[in-house]
Design a protein around this motif. Structure first.
Motif, short mmCIF file in Angstrom:
data_model
loop_
_atom_site.label_atom_id
_atom_site.label_comp_id
_atom_site.label_asym_id
_atom_site.label_seq_id
_atom_site.Cartn_x
_atom_site.Cartn_y
_atom_site.Cartn_z
N VAL A 142 25.16 -47.98 -22.79
CA VAL A 142 26.21 -47.58 -23.72
C VAL A 142 25.89 -46.21 -24.29
O VAL A 142 24.87 -46.05 -24.97
N PRO A 143 26.71 -45.17 -24.04
CA PRO A 143 26.45 -43.85 -24.61
C PRO A 143 26.58 -43.88 -26.12
O PRO A 143 27.49 -44.52 -26.66
N LYS A 144 25.66 -43.21 -26.81
CA LYS A 144 25.61 -43.24 -28.27
C LYS A 144 25.90 -41.89 -28.91
O LYS A 144 26.60 -41.82 -29.92
N SER A 145 25.31 -40.83 -28.39
CA SER A 145 25.43 -39.54 -29.06
C SER A 145 25.24 -38.40 -28.08
O SER A 145 24.70 -38.57 -26.97
N ARG A 146 25.70 -37.22 -28.52
CA ARG A 146 25.43 -35.97 -27.81
C ARG A 146 24.49 -35.16 -28.69
O ARG A 146 24.66 -35.11 -29.91
N GLU A 147 23.48 -34.54 -28.07
CA GLU A 147 22.52 -33.76 -28.84
C GLU A 147 22.41 -32.35 -28.28
O GLU A 147 22.43 -32.16 -27.06
N VAL A 148 22.31 -31.39 -29.17
CA VAL A 148 22.07 -30.00 -28.79
C VAL A 148 20.64 -29.67 -29.17
O VAL A 148 20.29 -29.66 -30.34
N ASN A 149 19.81 -29.44 -28.16
CA ASN A 149 18.38 -29.23 -28.36
C ASN A 149 18.00 -27.77 -28.14
O ASN A 149 18.43 -27.15 -27.17
N ASN A 150 17.20 -27.24 -29.04
CA ASN A 150 16.62 -25.90 -28.90
C ASN A 150 15.10 -26.04 -28.92
O ASN A 150 14.54 -26.56 -29.89
N HIS A 170 25.11 -35.44 -32.61
CA HIS A 170 26.55 -35.62 -32.77
C HIS A 170 26.91 -37.03 -32.28
O HIS A 170 27.00 -37.26 -31.08
N PRO A 171 27.11 -37.99 -33.17
CA PRO A 171 27.48 -39.35 -32.74
C PRO A 171 28.79 -39.32 -31.97
O PRO A 171 29.72 -38.59 -32.32
N LEU A 172 28.87 -40.11 -30.90
CA LEU A 172 30.10 -40.19 -30.13
C LEU A 172 31.10 -41.09 -30.83
O LEU A 172 30.72 -42.09 -31.46
N PRO A 173 32.38 -40.76 -30.73
CA PRO A 173 33.39 -41.65 -31.33
C PRO A 173 33.37 -43.01 -30.63
O PRO A 173 32.96 -43.14 -29.47
N GLU A 174 33.84 -44.01 -31.35
CA GLU A 174 33.77 -45.39 -30.86
C GLU A 174 34.46 -45.56 -29.52
O GLU A 174 33.98 -46.32 -28.66
N GLU A 175 35.56 -44.86 -29.28
CA GLU A 175 36.29 -45.03 -28.02
C GLU A 175 35.53 -44.51 -26.81
O GLU A 175 35.85 -44.86 -25.67
N GLU A 176 34.49 -43.69 -27.05
CA GLU A 176 33.67 -43.19 -25.94
C GLU A 176 32.42 -44.03 -25.70
O GLU A 176 31.70 -43.81 -24.73
N ARG A 177 32.19 -45.01 -26.55
CA ARG A 177 31.00 -45.85 -26.42
C ARG A 177 31.31 -47.07 -25.55
O ARG A 177 31.32 -48.20 -26.02
N LYS A 178 31.56 -46.80 -24.29
CA LYS A 178 31.90 -47.84 -23.34
C LYS A 178 30.74 -48.06 -22.36
O LYS A 178 30.13 -47.10 -21.89
#
Length: 310
Positions: A142-150, A170-178
């Motif tokens: 289940v995808p949870k979040s997007r992260e921008v790493n430096n 950046h937490p993913l919206p609920e509709e993308e947590r499939k």
């Protein structure tokens, strides 16, 4: 390279050094072309080595492997992150030693997968490297979040190591947590090399079953954990790669490749490279209900005796 692109590179470098993680804005911070053209090299033959280390770092983080992560970082590495909490952006900073201690002290760890879309690597004088990486974090498919790493990487003798990292969550919206079976398979393969057999068992239902070739099925998570431990003991450097998923009428075939060095005291210490697959029956809760594993016993024994030809 445009002036704005060079500005972006130097911004990443400064942010990594200062451990200030923020949402990246390409329109900020102008610097001179003269400065960046002399210090930043967007193309380098070090890229392949740096990428290999970065991928190991992501796997070590996902597997909660404090020992390996510590080996991949400098002793004084630093960490910073920003994240949303109750609608407000919060900051946190800590040292690598503090971070590793939190991993060790966690009484209920669970694996994650952090998959990079790619790495933007800029090497300075072949000793420092600035990296930007966007990653997606998932757990049990289940995808949870997007992260921008430096990240700032530094070369210690001949090895690239993590000096600092700052990232924004950046937490993913609920509709993308499939649930995504490919993400599930990716993480399942990853945890076989985690040195945490209980992580493998977590991908099964409480009463799930794992059968290896014609052996008796391991029933329940404790028994499945014992099977995983047996492989982890025999191959301490084991890596299992996820090759493909094949949908069949009797279930889903998870195809894999296992590589590792035989550490059996009675063995010959050869490296093995063996292919196989598991046929999964998935539960309604998106965990493995039953898995029947298959690989060539004859080829496996031959490689233990004589080593892999790959």
């Amino acid at each position: 390279m445009s002036k704005n692109s060079r500005s972006l590179i130097l911004s990443m470098f400064l942010m990594s050094i200062l451990i200030v993680s923020c949402q990246f804005n390409q329109d900020k911070t102008q610097i001179s072309d003269k400065t960046t053209s002399k210090t930043i090299h967007p193309e380098s033959n070090e890229d392949e080595d740096i990428t290999a280390v970065l991928e190991k770092i992501l796997i070590a983080v996902g597997n909660k492997n404090a020992q390996e992560l510590g080996d991949l970082a400098t002793n004084n590495a630093t960490i910073g992150l920003t994240y949303l909490q109750d609608g407000a952006w919060m900051n946190k900073e800590l040292t690598i030693k503090e971070y590793l201690r939190k991993i060790v002290e966690n009484k209920n760890p669970k694996p994650i997968a952090e998959i990079a879309e790619g790495f933007d690597i800029y090497v300075s004088e072949d000793r420092l490297a600035m990296v930007k990486a966007e990653t997606f974090v998932s757990q049990f498919g289940v995808p949870k979040s997007r992260e921008v790493n430096n990240l700032l990487m530094i070369k210690e003798k001949d090895d690239w190591k993590l000096q600092s990292i700052a990232w924004t969550v950046h937490p993913l919206p609920e509709e993308e947590r499939k649930f995504n079976l490919n993400l599930f398979a990716h993480t399942y393969a990853q945890v076989w090399g985690s040195k945490r057999p209980e992580f493998v068992a977590m991908f099964f239902e409480e009463g799930g079953a794992l059968q290896v070739n014609d052996g008796d099925p391991a029933l329940g998570r404790n028994a499945i954990s014992d099977v995983a431990q047996s492989f982890m003991t025999q191959f301490p450097d084991m890596n299992v790669s996820f090759d493909s998923l094949v949908h069949k009428t009797n279930g889903v075939e998870f195809h894999w490749t296992l590589t590792g060095t035989d550490a059996d005291p009675n063995g010959k210490g050869h490296k093995v490279n063996i292919n196989g697959y598991e046929t999964w029956t998935m539960s309604e809760g998106n965990l493995i209900k039953d898995s029947k594993g298959h690989f060539s016993s004859d080829e496996y024994k031959r490689q233990l005796e004589f080593g892999s030809t790959n």
